[in-house]
Write a protein that holds these residues in place. Structure first.
Motif, PDB file in Angstrom:
ATOM      1  N   SER A 190       0.789  -1.248   0.086  1.00 30.32           N
ATOM      2  CA  SER A 190       0.027   0.177  -0.030  1.00 30.32           C
ATOM      3  C   SER A 190       0.843   1.305  -0.140  1.00 30.32           C
ATOM      4  N   VAL A 191       1.827   1.229   0.758  1.00 27.76           N
ATOM      5  CA  VAL A 191       2.838   2.439   0.633  1.00 27.76           C
ATOM      6  C   VAL A 191       3.211   2.495  -0.731  1.00 27.76           C
ATOM      7  N   VAL A 192       3.727   1.452  -1.443  1.00 22.86           N
ATOM      8  CA  VAL A 192       4.487   1.641  -2.818  1.00 22.86           C
ATOM      9  C   VAL A 192       3.154   2.113  -3.571  1.00 22.86           C
ATOM     10  N   PHE A 193       1.996   1.377  -3.403  1.00 14.70           N
ATOM     11  CA  PHE A 193       0.810   1.786  -4.300  1.00 14.70           C
ATOM     12  C   PHE A 193       0.653   3.402  -4.184  1.00 14.70           C
ATOM     13  N   ILE A 194       0.393   3.962  -2.948  1.00 15.68           N
ATOM     14  CA  ILE A 194       0.157   5.292  -2.725  1.00 15.68           C
ATOM     15  C   ILE A 194       1.230   6.189  -3.245  1.00 15.68           C
ATOM     16  N   TYR A 195       2.649   5.647  -3.305  1.00 18.43           N
ATOM     17  CA  TYR A 195       3.512   6.547  -3.713  1.00 18.43           C
ATOM     18  C   TYR A 195       3.541   6.468  -5.277  1.00 18.43           C
ATOM     19  N   LEU A 196       3.311   5.445  -5.898  1.00 17.76           N
ATOM     20  CA  LEU A 196       3.216   5.362  -7.356  1.00 17.76           C
ATOM     21  C   LEU A 196       2.117   6.337  -7.824  1.00 17.76           C
ATOM     22  N   LEU A 197       0.777   6.076  -6.852  1.00 19.05           N
ATOM     23  CA  LEU A 197      -0.247   6.854  -7.438  1.00 19.05           C
ATOM     24  C   LEU A 197       0.143   8.381  -7.329  1.00 19.05           C
ATOM     25  N   SER A 198       0.818   8.579  -6.508  1.00 20.40           N
ATOM     26  CA  SER A 198       0.947  10.114  -6.079  1.00 20.40           C
ATOM     27  C   SER A 198       2.182  10.685  -6.982  1.00 20.40           C
ATOM     28  N   SER A 199       2.414   9.871  -8.002  1.00 19.21           N
ATOM     29  CA  SER A 199       3.629  10.348  -8.851  1.00 19.21           C
ATOM     30  C   SER A 199       2.766  10.674 -10.104  1.00 19.21           C
ATOM     31  N   PHE A 200       1.573  10.810 -10.301  1.00 16.90           N
ATOM     32  CA  PHE A 200       0.654  11.154 -11.390  1.00 16.90           C
ATOM     33  C   PHE A 200      -0.139  12.331 -11.227  1.00 16.90           C
ATOM     34  N   VAL A 201      -0.260  13.383 -12.219  1.00 14.08           N
ATOM     35  CA  VAL A 201      -1.246  14.586 -12.044  1.00 14.08           C
ATOM     36  C   VAL A 201      -2.680  13.933 -12.000  1.00 14.08           C
ATOM     37  N   TRP A 202      -3.541  14.253 -10.790  1.00  8.67           N
ATOM     38  CA  TRP A 202      -4.703  13.950 -11.004  1.00  8.67           C
ATOM     39  C   TRP A 202      -5.707  14.875 -11.164  1.00  8.67           C
ATOM     40  N   LEU A 203      -5.410  15.828 -11.025  1.00  7.93           N
ATOM     41  CA  LEU A 203      -6.108  17.346 -11.148  1.00  7.93           C
ATOM     42  C   LEU A 203      -5.437  18.359 -11.722  1.00  7.93           C
ATOM     43  N   ILE A 204      -6.148  19.139 -12.612  1.00  3.77           N
ATOM     44  CA  ILE A 204      -5.309  20.360 -13.077  1.00  3.77           C
ATOM     45  C   ILE A 204      -6.147  21.550 -12.908  1.00  3.77           C
ATOM     46  N   ASP A 205      -5.512  22.556 -12.059  1.00  2.00           N
ATOM     47  CA  ASP A 205      -6.088  23.519 -11.647  1.00  2.00           C
ATOM     48  C   ASP A 205      -5.607  24.744 -12.555  1.00  2.00           C
ATOM     49  N   ILE A 206      -6.735  25.578 -12.912  1.00  2.01           N
ATOM     50  CA  ILE A 206      -6.351  26.732 -13.717  1.00  2.01           C
ATOM     51  C   ILE A 206      -6.684  28.211 -12.916  1.00  2.01           C
ATOM     52  N   LYS A 207      -6.011  28.665 -12.458  1.00  2.51           N
ATOM     53  CA  LYS A 207      -6.385  30.223 -11.670  1.00  2.51           C
ATOM     54  C   LYS A 207      -6.070  31.267 -12.582  1.00  2.51           C
ATOM     55  N   GLY A 208      -6.840  32.321 -12.542  1.00  5.36           N
ATOM     56  CA  GLY A 208      -6.538  33.520 -13.061  1.00  5.36           C
ATOM     57  C   GLY A 208      -6.905  33.978 -14.437  1.00  5.36           C
ATOM     58  N   ASN A 209      -7.578  32.886 -14.987  1.00  7.53           N
ATOM     59  CA  ASN A 209      -7.872  33.068 -16.715  1.00  7.53           C
ATOM     60  C   ASN A 209      -9.341  33.638 -16.632  1.00  7.53           C
ATOM     61  N   ASP A 210      -9.609  34.672 -17.625  1.00 15.13           N
ATOM     62  CA  ASP A 210     -10.647  35.381 -17.709  1.00 15.13           C
ATOM     63  C   ASP A 210     -11.022  35.158 -19.230  1.00 15.13           C
ATOM     64  N   ARG A 211     -10.314  35.784 -20.085  1.00 18.28           N
ATOM     65  CA  ARG A 211     -10.251  35.588 -21.588  1.00 18.28           C
ATOM     66  C   ARG A 211      -9.804  34.344 -22.246  1.00 18.28           C
TER      67      ARG A 211
END
Lengths: 406, 90
Positions: free
Chosen positions: A97-118
């Motif tokens: 589970s430690v390795v699994f969580i470590y592996l999972l956390s090496s990927f991007v699972w959410l992309i946040d974009i801040k400050g865009n309007d146009r």
């Protein structure tokens, strides 16, 4: 806090000490440099916490002071390890589970974009996906610098940009440029044409030659002010071309036609509702305990929750709860009076929605026609609107100017 | 107080040196009525949950209160928590 954590890690023992003089026992232990804590008084003696290392030295103290001690509890990580030392699969599970969580956390699972309007979010995401930053991308493989440069080159509305990956979340923070002011090009010659049909109510020309006057009826596309005109000078006629500018207002009629039926269905919620769940893992949907809702008429609402380890570690697991609410359609009738009121409201709503904000409403007349099952509404809205529109000068207008001049 | 002790004290006071180190005095820190920290003690003489007596170089320090607990005991430092009512040198 940290002391406590240290004690848990190193392991400690709680002991009960009894004897003639437990004070001497405490003194001797302290003098030997054994750390004692949470010493509490019990009717038969005292109980205290002592580290595993210190505990081994206590035997001598007990013998010299003629006290007896008994272990009440063993606490901390070393004892837990000792207890589970033979359980290989449990250990394997923990490691896995430690390795699994470590592996999972090496990927991007959410992309946040801040400050865009146009700058559109979808465009940014599509561009980033093309460059390798997408949901599920291996985060150590993303070339931040290159991506930043490419984004800056591709989106000219971005003045400052930062991309950082925090946990499994990629944050794209940007600042947009100040929009360039719209430059009114006053050098290119142009005509002013009518944007809509209407009756001219006022025309104020700044540059160019007016081709229409007040109370003239114009059609959309007609030239209102010409940017090309001929003047008679000393050296014969000279044709000039200017950038025509004019403010032209015209009156026009707009018809709004619709019907209001006298019977309609109203939703009455029966109060029955069912919940169903589904889970999305790595982009695949799995329905859990889904059955037919059994409702003939229902409204479905959905709530999505993304599982995460704290704010910075969202996981690729999205939990969705669907709520089915049953309703009963009920046929209702409205009176002519109610229909009339509704028609009035609908007309007003459509005026607000469909008409140009700058348009003046001069007159509004609503004609209603009753039939057995519906009300036919014909509304005639008279407005005063600005209709001038710039249009490039084509080669034909010359003839029109000529014909009008003669 | 011997002559040697007197000179030592005078030097300490003149130079504003920490007394608990140079003169080996007990240093008592009291946090309101809920925690007492004693440095430079010699040993615990009596310990119950209502009375604690600790010997120091200046006699026995008696602490009275309710639910007294020895939070920490090390060779140079002892810390008492609980509802302290009275602190007294005997």
């Amino acid at each position: 806090m940290f002391l406590w954590l240290w004690q848990i890690l190193k392991g400690y023992v709680r002991i009960d000490v009894t004897g003639f003089s437990v004070e001497r026992f405490i003194n001797m232990a302290a003098h030997k440099g054994i750390y004692l804590w949470d010493v509490t008084y019990t009717p038969s003696g005292v109980s205290m916490n002592v580290s595993v290392k210190g505990f081994k030295q206590l035997r001598e103290c007990a013998r010299k002071t003629k006290c007896k001690f008994r272990i009440r509890s063993k606490n901390g990580v070393p004892f837990i390890f000792y207890k589970y030392r033979k359980r290989k699969i449990l250990l394997g599970g923990i490691l896995f589970s430690v390795v699994f969580i470590y592996l999972l956390s090496s990927f991007v699972w959410l992309i946040d974009i801040k400050g865009n309007d146009r700058v559109k979010r979808e465009q940014l995401l599509a561009f980033c996906a093309n460059e390798g930053l997408r949901i599920g991308a291996f985060k150590y493989k993303i070339n931040n610098k290159q991506l930043k440069t490419n984004l800056m080159n591709n989106f000219h509305d971005i003045s400052w940009l930062d991309i950082h990956i925090k946990g499994t979340r990629a944050v794209i923070q940007l600042t947009e440029t100040i929009p360039a002011p719209q430059v009114i090009d006053k050098t290119t010659p142009c005509n002013i044409v009518a944007a809509k049909d209407g009756l001219i109510t006022s025309i104020v020309t700044g540059a160019g030659k007016p081709m229409v006057k007040r109370d003239d009826v114009v059609r959309a596309g007609d030239i209102l002010v010409s940017g090309e005109f001929t003047t008679e000078g000393d050296n014969g006629s000279v044709t000039k071309r200017v950038h025509a500018y004019s403010e032209v207002w015209a009156k026009m009629y707009n018809e709004i036609n619709f019907e209001v039926p006298l019977t309609y269905d109203e939703k009455t919620y029966t109060g029955n509702s069912k919940k169903m769940f589904s889970v999305q893992i790595f982009g695949h949907n799995y329905d859990l305990f889904h059955t037919d809702s059994g409702y003939a008429n229902y409204i479905r609402g959905a709530r999505h929750t993304q599982l995460n380890f704290g704010e910075d570690y969202p996981l690729p697991i999205i939990w969705t709860a669907y709520t089915y609410r049953e309703f009963q359609p009920e046929a209702r009738t409205r009176t002519v009076e109610e229909a009339r009121e509704l028609a009035e409201k609908m007309v007003n709503a459509r005026i607000i929605r469909e008409f140009d904000f700058a348009a003046d409403i001069i007159d509004k007349s609503i004609a209603l026609q009753e039939t057995p099952d519906r009300l036919i509404v014909k509304a005639l809205i008279t407005t005063n609107e600005r209709i001038d529109k710039e249009a490039p000068i084509s080669e034909q207008p010359r003839e029109i100017t000529d014909s009008l001049e003669t | 107080m011997g002559k040697r002790e007197k000179v030592k004290r005078e030097i300490t006071e003149a130079l504003a040196l920490p007394k608990e180190i140079v003169l080996n005095l007990p240093l008592i820190t009291l946090y309101g009525n809920e925690e007492l920290n004693l440095e430079n003690y010699k040993g615990v003489v009596e310990y119950t949950d209502e009375r604690i007596r600790i010997s120091t170089s200046r006699g026995i320090l008696k602490i009275e209160g309710r639910n007294l607990l020895l939070k920490q005991v090390t060779s140079e430092n002892i810390s008492v928590t609980g509802g302290i009512v009275r602190v007294e040198f005997m």
